[in-house]
Design an enzyme around this catalytic site. Structure first.
Site, PDB file in Angstrom:
ATOM      1  N   ASP A 155       0.819  -1.217   0.000  1.00  0.00           N
ATOM      2  CA  ASP A 155       0.000   0.000   0.000  1.00  0.00           C
ATOM      3  C   ASP A 155       0.846   1.258   0.000  1.00  0.00           C
ATOM      4  O   ASP A 155       2.064   1.208   0.178  1.00  0.00           O
ATOM      5  CB  ASP A 155      -0.982  -0.012   1.193  1.00  0.00           C
ATOM      6  CG  ASP A 155      -0.318  -0.436   2.504  1.00  0.00           C
ATOM      7  OD1 ASP A 155       0.930  -0.420   2.568  1.00  0.00           O
ATOM      8  OD2 ASP A 155      -1.032  -0.786   3.450  1.00  0.00           O
ATOM      9  N   ASN A 212      -7.240  -2.725  14.300  1.00  0.00           N
ATOM     10  CA  ASN A 212      -8.639  -3.007  13.956  1.00  0.00           C
ATOM     11  C   ASN A 212      -8.777  -4.229  13.044  1.00  0.00           C
ATOM     12  O   ASN A 212      -9.830  -4.458  12.476  1.00  0.00           O
ATOM     13  CB  ASN A 212      -9.284  -1.773  13.305  1.00  0.00           C
ATOM     14  CG  ASN A 212      -8.655  -1.429  11.958  1.00  0.00           C
ATOM     15  OD1 ASN A 212      -7.682  -2.056  11.544  1.00  0.00           O
ATOM     16  ND2 ASN A 212      -9.217  -0.463  11.270  1.00  0.00           N
ATOM     17  N   HIS A 242      -7.100  -4.770  10.239  1.00  0.00           N
ATOM     18  CA  HIS A 242      -6.861  -4.580   8.804  1.00  0.00           C
ATOM     19  C   HIS A 242      -5.573  -5.266   8.359  1.00  0.00           C
ATOM     20  O   HIS A 242      -4.654  -5.486   9.145  1.00  0.00           O
ATOM     21  CB  HIS A 242      -6.893  -3.097   8.402  1.00  0.00           C
ATOM     22  CG  HIS A 242      -5.723  -2.263   8.828  1.00  0.00           C
ATOM     23  ND1 HIS A 242      -5.803  -0.896   8.990  1.00  0.00           N
ATOM     24  CD2 HIS A 242      -4.431  -2.577   9.121  1.00  0.00           C
ATOM     25  CE1 HIS A 242      -4.630  -0.414   9.335  1.00  0.00           C
ATOM     26  NE2 HIS A 242      -3.770  -1.420   9.433  1.00  0.00           N
ATOM     27  N   GLU A 254      -9.613  -2.058   5.328  1.00  0.00           N
ATOM     28  CA  GLU A 254     -10.261  -1.775   6.607  1.00  0.00           C
ATOM     29  C   GLU A 254     -11.462  -2.708   6.800  1.00  0.00           C
ATOM     30  O   GLU A 254     -11.921  -3.340   5.837  1.00  0.00           O
ATOM     31  CB  GLU A 254     -10.710  -0.310   6.626  1.00  0.00           C
ATOM     32  CG  GLU A 254      -9.569   0.706   6.440  1.00  0.00           C
ATOM     33  CD  GLU A 254      -8.685   0.894   7.676  1.00  0.00           C
ATOM     34  OE1 GLU A 254      -8.495  -0.073   8.447  1.00  0.00           O
ATOM     35  OE2 GLU A 254      -8.166   2.011   7.869  1.00  0.00           O
TER      36      GLU A 254
HETATM   37  P1  PGA Z   1       2.218  -1.703  12.813  1.00  0.00           P
HETATM   38  O1  PGA Z   1       1.063  -1.615  11.724  1.00  0.00           O
HETATM   39  O2  PGA Z   1       3.184  -2.730  12.327  1.00  0.00           O
HETATM   40  O3  PGA Z   1       2.809  -0.316  12.825  1.00  0.00           O
HETATM   41  O4  PGA Z   1       1.564  -2.082  14.084  1.00  0.00           O
HETATM   42  C1  PGA Z   1       0.518  -2.778  11.224  1.00  0.00           C
HETATM   43  C2  PGA Z   1      -0.579  -2.464  10.252  1.00  0.00           C
HETATM   44  O5  PGA Z   1      -1.264  -1.429  10.415  1.00  0.00           O
HETATM   45  O6  PGA Z   1      -0.781  -3.253   9.326  1.00  0.00           O
END
Ligand code: PGA
Length: 245
Positions: A67, A136, A138, A143
């Site tokens: 992404d 959350n 994702h 999302e």
């Molecule tokens: P993080 O993010 O590794 O900074 O916890 C993970 C994500 O949002 O996929």
């Protein structure tokens, strides 16, 4: 589904780096799907060390990232292209022309997404896809509510993601509200998936992902039936699991 529980986040990173190194040694022209965020940072540092000290060869490796934020230039210090260059690519013997990150500044973002899908297809698909997981649930920027057959597209970020990612920006208003993201359908087409998670903040999400219902409410649950998926999670992230692993 294979679940490996590491004692610490450090051990999770070591095991994940070794997992990647093993696949790269077996297929030097491997196509990797890569992720950004805090979780893979140390793993990337360890891969760079393996390149430098153990001769792990990235010269034929191709990469596609999950992404990118809409609107950020590749040299913006919060863009994912910048993150990948600084945390990984600049420290490897990889040909940057073989590294692909969606452009958040493309004139036509949907066209950029469609072309990215096409490039992955032409490369023969992703051999090994790395995933982190959001608080959350994702994966990439899919999302809650994203469907299991979603493709690479422009997405609106949820308030909780904007809040979680604001720690990297000067203030919350600077966090882009949209992103370009590989879809869950796109991710599921990888031959193999490695999902990593660490810390107690991820414990509920990890439990729902592995043991809850398969639901669009927890996008990561939509990949757990992939026929070649491994989870490497540290003890804190595994602390709410009820099953034996
Ligand atoms: P993080 O993010 O590794 O900074 O916890 C993970 C994500 O949002 O996929």
């Amino acid at each position: 589904m294979k679940v490996i529980i590491a004692e610490t986040a450090e051990e999770m990173s070591r095991k994940a780096a070794e997992f990647f190194a093993d696949r790269i040694r077996s297929k030097p022209d491997i196509t990797l799907g890569l992720a950004t965020g805090g979780t893979p940072e140390n793993m990337y540092a360890l891969l760079a060390e393996k390149c430098e000290n153990e001769g792990l060869d990235f010269s034929h490796v191709k990469t596609y990232n999950l992404d990118e934020y809409a609107g950020l230039a590749p040299d913006h210090d919060q863009s994912y292209r910048y993150f990948m260059n600084v945390k990984l690519f600049n420290n490897l013997n990889i040909d940057k022309a073989n590294t692909h990150v969606l452009s958040g500044q493309a004139e036509d973002l949907e066209k950029e997404c469609a072309e990215f899908e096409q490039k992955i297809k032409e490369a023969g698909g992703v051999d090994l896809q790395l995933l982190g997981i959001g608080n959350n649930g994702h994966i990439a920027f899919n999302e809650p509510g994203s469907s299991s057959d979603s493709r690479t597209r422009v997405v609106d970020l949820t308030e909780s993601t904007i809040k979680a990612n604001s720690r990297f920006f000067e203030n919350e208003n600077d966090v882009p509200k949209q992103a370009l993201s590989m879809g869950i359908g796109t991710i599921r087409e990888a031959n193999e998936i490695l999902l990593i998670a660490s810390g107690s903040g991820k414990a509920d999400t990890v439990q729902q992902t592995l043991e809850g219902p398969v639901t669009e409410d927890v996008p990561a649950s939509l990949v757990r039936d992939h026929d070649n998926i491994t989870f490497i999670i540290d003890k804190e992230a595994a602390s709410k699991l009820e099953g034996e692993y």
